[in-house]
Write a protein that holds these residues in place. Structure first.
Motif, PDB file in Angstrom:
ATOM      1  N   ARG A 175       3.403   4.042 -12.445  1.00 44.92           N
ATOM      2  CA  ARG A 175       3.336   2.528 -12.620  1.00 44.92           C
ATOM      3  C   ARG A 175       3.332   2.300 -13.975  1.00 44.92           C
ATOM      4  NH1 ARG A 175       0.674   0.195  -8.107  1.00 44.92           N
ATOM      5  NH2 ARG A 175      -0.039   1.512  -6.569  1.00 44.92           N
ATOM      6  N   ALA A 176       2.764   3.016 -14.841  1.00 43.66           N
ATOM      7  CA  ALA A 176       3.003   2.746 -16.365  1.00 43.66           C
ATOM      8  C   ALA A 176       4.343   2.895 -16.752  1.00 43.66           C
ATOM      9  CB  ALA A 176       2.005   3.746 -16.983  1.00 43.66           C
ATOM     10  N   ALA A 177       5.127   3.986 -16.354  1.00 42.54           N
ATOM     11  CA  ALA A 177       6.396   4.067 -16.654  1.00 42.54           C
ATOM     12  C   ALA A 177       7.557   2.830 -16.114  1.00 42.54           C
ATOM     13  CB  ALA A 177       6.994   5.424 -15.936  1.00 42.54           C
ATOM     14  N   VAL A 178       6.910   2.487 -14.770  1.00 42.41           N
ATOM     15  CA  VAL A 178       8.091   1.329 -14.367  1.00 42.41           C
ATOM     16  C   VAL A 178       7.501   0.177 -15.105  1.00 42.41           C
ATOM     17  CG1 VAL A 178       8.089  -0.219 -12.584  1.00 42.41           C
ATOM     18  CG2 VAL A 178       7.885   1.873 -11.988  1.00 42.41           C
ATOM     19  N   ARG A 179       6.259  -0.113 -15.692  1.00 37.17           N
ATOM     20  CA  ARG A 179       6.072  -1.242 -16.462  1.00 37.17           C
ATOM     21  C   ARG A 179       7.028  -1.038 -17.948  1.00 37.17           C
ATOM     22  NH1 ARG A 179       0.554  -0.459 -14.482  1.00 37.17           N
ATOM     23  NH2 ARG A 179       0.103   0.472 -16.348  1.00 37.17           N
ATOM     24  N   ALA A 180       6.867   0.349 -18.279  1.00 37.42           N
ATOM     25  CA  ALA A 180       7.434   0.283 -19.698  1.00 37.42           C
ATOM     26  C   ALA A 180       9.030   0.102 -19.522  1.00 37.42           C
ATOM     27  CB  ALA A 180       7.219   1.890 -20.212  1.00 37.42           C
ATOM     28  N   ARG A 181       9.541   0.575 -18.530  1.00 37.91           N
ATOM     29  CA  ARG A 181      11.315   0.404 -18.409  1.00 37.91           C
ATOM     30  C   ARG A 181      11.544  -1.036 -18.510  1.00 37.91           C
ATOM     31  NH1 ARG A 181      15.724   3.344 -17.278  1.00 37.91           N
ATOM     32  NH2 ARG A 181      14.580   4.813 -18.601  1.00 37.91           N
ATOM     33  N   MET A 182      10.513  -1.870 -17.440  1.00 36.82           N
ATOM     34  CA  MET A 182      10.975  -3.064 -17.282  1.00 36.82           C
ATOM     35  C   MET A 182      10.644  -4.065 -18.708  1.00 36.82           C
ATOM     36  SD  MET A 182      11.900  -3.628 -14.202  1.00 36.82           S
ATOM     37  CE  MET A 182      11.361  -5.768 -13.907  1.00 36.82           C
ATOM     38  N   ALA A 183       9.615  -3.655 -19.378  1.00 39.19           N
ATOM     39  CA  ALA A 183       9.499  -4.173 -20.820  1.00 39.19           C
ATOM     40  C   ALA A 183      10.436  -4.112 -21.830  1.00 39.19           C
ATOM     41  CB  ALA A 183       8.071  -3.501 -21.536  1.00 39.19           C
ATOM     42  N   ASP A 211       0.921  -1.270   0.030  1.00 39.13           N
ATOM     43  CA  ASP A 211       0.030   0.045  -0.045  1.00 39.13           C
ATOM     44  C   ASP A 211       0.676   1.285   0.196  1.00 39.13           C
ATOM     45  OD1 ASP A 211      -1.985   1.898   0.153  1.00 39.13           O
ATOM     46  OD2 ASP A 211      -2.319   1.315   2.148  1.00 39.13           O
ATOM     47  N   VAL A 212       1.303   1.567  -1.166  1.00 38.56           N
ATOM     48  CA  VAL A 212       2.197   2.735  -1.355  1.00 38.56           C
ATOM     49  C   VAL A 212       1.504   3.857  -2.261  1.00 38.56           C
ATOM     50  CG1 VAL A 212       4.293   1.632  -0.639  1.00 38.56           C
ATOM     51  CG2 VAL A 212       3.465   1.831  -3.004  1.00 38.56           C
ATOM     52  N   ALA A 213       1.827   5.037  -2.067  1.00 39.51           N
ATOM     53  CA  ALA A 213       1.429   6.019  -3.029  1.00 39.51           C
ATOM     54  C   ALA A 213       1.948   6.105  -4.147  1.00 39.51           C
ATOM     55  CB  ALA A 213       1.346   7.621  -2.313  1.00 39.51           C
ATOM     56  N   ALA A 214       1.334   5.947  -5.649  1.00 40.44           N
ATOM     57  CA  ALA A 214       1.923   6.029  -6.890  1.00 40.44           C
ATOM     58  C   ALA A 214       0.870   6.306  -7.749  1.00 40.44           C
ATOM     59  CB  ALA A 214       2.753   4.471  -7.062  1.00 40.44           C
ATOM     60  N   GLN A 215       1.227   7.322  -8.588  1.00 36.87           N
ATOM     61  CA  GLN A 215       0.298   7.789  -9.621  1.00 36.87           C
ATOM     62  C   GLN A 215       0.215   6.550 -10.607  1.00 36.87           C
ATOM     63  OE1 GLN A 215       1.248  11.629 -10.926  1.00 36.87           O
ATOM     64  NE2 GLN A 215       1.045  12.583  -8.976  1.00 36.87           N
ATOM     65  N   GLU A 216      -0.885   6.414 -11.660  1.00 35.48           N
ATOM     66  CA  GLU A 216      -0.841   5.547 -12.598  1.00 35.48           C
ATOM     67  C   GLU A 216       0.185   6.066 -13.461  1.00 35.48           C
ATOM     68  OE1 GLU A 216      -1.538   2.368 -14.776  1.00 35.48           O
ATOM     69  OE2 GLU A 216      -2.302   3.005 -12.792  1.00 35.48           O
TER      70      GLU A 216
END
Length: 285
Positions: free
Chosen positions: A209-217, A201-206
């Motif tokens: 989150r999308a930027a993290v998914r993109a970098r991991m991809a 349960d941490v504060a994170a804007q969508e």
């Protein structure tokens, strides 16, 4: 020694320690792609398996959720299944039936676990049924894990072509395909950030989150053969826990740096942060 170098060394030791693990070859080159199966050839010297074929599955967010790896060796077929939700102790052994298109096949193979991976040596007599199937399933912890294996027969023909070609030494030496220490260090940070966003349960804007998914991809394709070993090293060295309130700001900074920095810059920042603080003694008057 720098943090990124420590991690790279630990990962290399882990791979060498398990030579029978199919993804452990550190020098692979693409041979052919057949209907979503990536056929690769091992070029780091003699030894079996010389070639392997890999099919990965993605979830709705485009992240890798599982993988099927097939390789041949003498009278046996090596089958490796990987699921990101598994967590097996290294060397854990299970007797689980191999289910093809909903039908159990033969006697229960003995599977060896390691983190998110299960592998088994199957007799060659299983091959016709495996090549005719569209899915393979295992019942693990009272739940079925199902892996799609579309067009596996066509991919297997390419695997045979790869092995025939591998019998001839390559004309040009191929550099090892092990990712750079900086990219592995960055991917390790990404795995931690990704799991915190998923489980805590941490504060994170969508947008974050999308930027993290993109970098991991962008990093994940080259890391697939090593992901189980990386997660194992993380668990062994640090484990996992959600950040407490006093660590929330540190997590936000780690997420920001992972999104904004290149792997080289992030690794350099980690190295600087990990160096001990130099305290200059003050002479008394």
């Amino acid at each position: 020694m720098r943090l990124s170098s420590v991690f790279a060394t630990a990962l290399a030791v882990t791979l060498v320690a398990f030579p029978d693990r199919v993804p452990a070859a550190t020098a692979l080159e693409p041979f052919e792609t057949v209907h979503g199966w990536a056929v690769e050839r091992r070029v780091d010297g003699p030894g079996a398996p010389s070639c392997r074929m890999t099919h990965t599955a993605q979830d709705a967010a485009g992240e890798t959720a599982g993988a099927v790896i097939v390789a041949r060796g003498g009278r046996f077929l090596t089958l490796l299944l990987a699921d990101r939700d598994w967590d097996f102790a290294s060397g854990e052994r299970l007797s689980v039936p191999l289910v093809l298109d909903g039908k159990p096949l033969g006697t229960n193979p003995v599977w060896t676990g390691d983190g998110q991976v299960l592998r088994a040596a199957l007799p060659a007599t299983y091959l016709p049924d495996l090549l005719a199937a569209r899915s393979v399933s295992l019942r693990v912890a009272e739940a079925d894990a199902t892996f799609a294996i579309p067009d596996i027969a066509a991919a297997y023909i390419a695997l045979e072509r790869c092995e025939a070609a591998s019998a001839k030494p390559p004309a040009v030496a191929v550099e090892p395909a092990l990712p750079s220490p900086a990219r592995m260090a960055s991917y390790t940070v990404g795995l931690a950030v990704e799991r915190v966003l998923q489980d805590c349960d941490v504060a994170a804007q969508e947008s974050d989150r999308a930027a993290v998914r993109a970098r991991m991809a962008t990093l994940r394709p080259e890391m697939i053969p090593y992901e189980a070993a990386i997660r194992h090293e993380i668990t062994k060295s640090r484990g996992f826990s959600c950040p407490t309130a006093d660590k929330e700001q540190a997590f936000q900074e780690a997420m920001r740096r992972f999104i904004a920095m290149s792997p080289d810059d992030l690794a350099a920042a980690i190295d600087i942060q990990s160096q001990p603080e130099v305290v200059t003694p003050v002479k008394k008057p």
